[in-house]
Scaffold this active site. Structure first.
Site, mmCIF file in Angstrom:
data_model
loop_
_atom_site.group_PDB
_atom_site.id
_atom_site.type_symbol
_atom_site.label_atom_id
_atom_site.label_comp_id
_atom_site.label_asym_id
_atom_site.label_seq_id
_atom_site.Cartn_x
_atom_site.Cartn_y
_atom_site.Cartn_z
ATOM 1 C CG ASP A 1 -5.499 2.383 19.096
ATOM 2 O OD1 ASP A 1 -5.346 3.616 19.051
ATOM 3 O OD2 ASP A 1 -6.577 1.849 19.412
ATOM 4 C CG HIS A 2 -3.538 7.042 15.292
ATOM 5 N ND1 HIS A 2 -4.757 6.536 14.942
ATOM 6 C CD2 HIS A 2 -3.727 8.369 15.457
ATOM 7 C CE1 HIS A 2 -5.637 7.525 14.895
ATOM 8 N NE2 HIS A 2 -5.032 8.644 15.205
ATOM 9 C CG HIS B 1 -8.738 5.404 18.401
ATOM 10 N ND1 HIS B 1 -7.635 4.698 17.994
ATOM 11 C CD2 HIS B 1 -9.286 5.910 17.260
ATOM 12 C CE1 HIS B 1 -7.509 4.789 16.671
ATOM 13 N NE2 HIS B 1 -8.503 5.510 16.206
ATOM 14 N N GLY C 1 0.860 -1.197 0.000
ATOM 15 C CA GLY C 1 0.000 0.000 0.000
ATOM 16 C C GLY C 1 0.886 1.233 0.000
HETATM 17 C C1 BG6 Z 1 -9.110 7.147 12.976
HETATM 18 C C2 BG6 Z 1 -10.550 7.098 12.530
HETATM 19 O O1 BG6 Z 1 -8.746 5.935 13.575
HETATM 20 O O2 BG6 Z 1 -8.926 8.199 13.899
HETATM 21 C C3 BG6 Z 1 -10.972 8.430 11.951
HETATM 22 O O3 BG6 Z 1 -10.723 6.081 11.575
HETATM 23 C C4 BG6 Z 1 -10.651 9.564 12.898
HETATM 24 O O4 BG6 Z 1 -12.362 8.424 11.641
HETATM 25 C C5 BG6 Z 1 -9.205 9.485 13.375
HETATM 26 O O5 BG6 Z 1 -10.876 10.785 12.234
HETATM 27 C C6 BG6 Z 1 -8.925 10.515 14.450
HETATM 28 O O6 BG6 Z 1 -7.545 10.538 14.718
HETATM 29 P P1 BG6 Z 1 -6.832 11.821 15.283
HETATM 30 O O7 BG6 Z 1 -5.437 11.417 15.562
HETATM 31 O O8 BG6 Z 1 -6.946 12.864 14.229
HETATM 32 O O9 BG6 Z 1 -7.583 12.224 16.518
#
Ligand code: BG6
Length: 485
Positions: free
Chosen positions: A177-178, A240, A12
């Site tokens: 999971d960022h 999250h 990707g």
């Molecule tokens: C992602 C979701 O995991 O997290 C999105 O799929 C969301 O829908 C995003 O907008 C939000 O991430 P952050 O870091 O901008 O708060």
């Protein structure tokens, strides 16, 4: 030694995630010296790009991150493009030949990291061929990084995991999971487990309730195709929000290492109360945005059905039945097109029972963890109101990162990719966590799907607000209210 030797294979490599997050993260690791001479990146996707074209794409994705063009060129010279069809077994031979060549050229010690930045339906196939065609058969480590969605319910998540785990062991699978890469989310453990004054009161005797808000001001944007089949519950709560909740209420781990931390998180997920349909009704509400502030309703967005029943907002009350936290309501909330973009946690403490000031109302003691924007923490206390009349007032002790500190905070993806290079899973989701989180979620989803709301139930909140009124009522029932409003 700081420098990490590795070959990255990005499936990707032409995609949005790679360009927006991965290349900038790799470049930051390069700037900070974690990646130096001994690294290479193979970007793959179906389209037939040349190395030069690919390097130009990489360069433009890090545009403006450093003044020196030489540095950018040097960095980009480590990138190689290989057109690749993930379903074609022969393509893995070509990929292996290139991987081996780069391994020798850059002396990478056989360390390989496969980033599956594409649809989960390919995860199984890719894992299989990486093994069967010998790419992952090297003297170094072979680690796989995968992105959500990890399934859409327990069953599909398990099937996905069964596939991958046939070829890679749990310790080599890194589920991103960022949010776990965000500096202030990582701060939760520091706050909880290095301050006796906090750990002493972090329990159901002292905490009245916990509130977690992940509000977004953006709408569904161009992701309607995915989002309309997912909804806020799967998109934000399953991953999250539940991860944040686990960090907030888990028991103290024996040490700050992946094994101990993940063990405590798994126990927490296990102790998360799974609701019956009646309990879902009492404890969870959902919403969908309608037009407002010159922004269109969800149902009018690109790729969204005009009678879509997908939720763009969720609020709920969770219970975790572990020893310290049983009985503490944990309120969570997330939504698109809300008033502001903010990620914030409020820990509301019980009021001082023995007040000596008669009828006078006291302010709540609240510990706030501001994740975004304006990262920092705040604590509100009661102090004496200045003047002759003896009264109390709310005072807030607030600490925000300075501009200079905030600039030093690594991006979530940068922290997480470094963790993978270090073989450190502390900020990644274990399969067992995922398993219990899906069981919790499935109960809600099922109750909702069976409830069959009328089409005109939505929209029930306007763009630019803090969500539907039922979200406020959910807390009001318990005599509570959203601190962040
Ligand atoms: C992602 C979701 O995991 O997290 C999105 O799929 C969301 O829908 C995003 O907008 C939000 O991430 P952050 O870091 O901008 O708060």
């Amino acid at each position: 030694k700081k420098e990490k030797k590795a070959l990255f294979v990005i499936f990707g490599g032409t995609g949005d995630l790679a360009q927006r997050k991965l290349y900038p993260a790799l470049f930051n690791l390069y700037k900070r010296g974690y990646l130096k001479k001994h690294f290479a990146v193979i970007g793959t996707a179906r389209r037939p790009w040349t190395n030069d074209y690919y390097r130009d794409v990489v360069k433009s994705s890090i545009d403006g991150m450093v003044d020196s063009q030489t540095k950018i060129n040097e960095f980009a010279s480590h990138f190689y493009y290989q057109s690749h069809n993930v379903n074609d077994v022969e393509h893995y031979e070509t990929l292996k030949a290139l991987a081996d060549k780069l391994d020798a050229k850059y002396e990478l010690a056989g360390n390989r990291l496969y980033y599956l930045a594409m649809s989960p339906r390919f995860f199984g196939t890719i894992s299989k061929y990486l093994k069967s065609e010998g790419l992952a058969d090297t003297d170094g480590y072979n680690r796989v990084i995968i992105e959500k969605p990890f399934g859409r319910d327990y069953q599909s998540a398990k099937e996905l995991d069964d596939e991958i785990s046939k070829y890679f062991s749990e310790e080599d699978v890194f589920r991103i999971d960022h949010y776990l890469g965000k500096e202030m989310i990582q701060n939760i453990m520091a706050l909880r487990f290095s301050n006796s004054i906090l750990s002493a009161i972090w329990n159901n005797k002292m905490i009245s309730n916990i509130q977690v808000t992940l509000s977004e001001s953006l709408g569904v944007e161009e992701r309607g195709g995915y989002y309309d089949t997912a909804g806020a519950l799967r998109d934000m709560v399953q991953n999250h929000i539940l991860q944040i909740v686990a960090l907030l209420v888990m028991d103290r781990p024996a040490s700050y290492c992946a094994k101990d931390v993940r063990q405590k998180k798994v126990e927490t997920f296990k102790a998360l109360k799974v609701y019956s349909p009646e309990e879902v009704k009492a404890n969870f509400v959902r919403g969908q945005y309608g037009e407002g502030k010159d922004m269109p309703a969800y149902r009018e967005e690109n790729l969204i059905e005009p009678d879509s029943m997908t939720e763009t907002f969720v609020a709920g009350k969770l219970e975790v039945n572990n020893k310290e936290m049983a009985g503490v309501p944990i309120y969570i909330r997330t939504g698109k097109r809300m008033a502001t973009k903010a990620t914030r946690i409020d820990i509301v403490f019980k009021q001082d029972k023995g007040s000596i000031y008669g009828e006078q109302a006291l302010a709540d003691n609240i510990l706030t963890i501001n994740v975004e924007p304006d990262p920092g923490i705040a604590l509100s206390l009661n102090t004496k109101k200045i003047g002759q009349e003896y009264a109390t007032k709310k005072t807030e002790l607030k600490n925000s990162l300075t501009k200079e500190q905030a600039a030093r905070v690594p991006e979530a993806y940068e922290s997480l990719i470094l963790n993978v290079l270090q073989g450190n899973s502390v900020n990644f989701t274990h399969w067992d966590e995922l398993k219990y989180s899906w069981k919790f979620l499935d109960a809600i989803r099922k109750a909702w799907d069976e409830e069959g709301l009328p089409v005109d139930y939505f929209p029930n909140y306007s763009c630019g607000t803090m969500g539907p009124q039922i979200s406020d009522e959910l807390l009001a029932k318990d005599g509570n209210y959203w601190i962040f409003n």
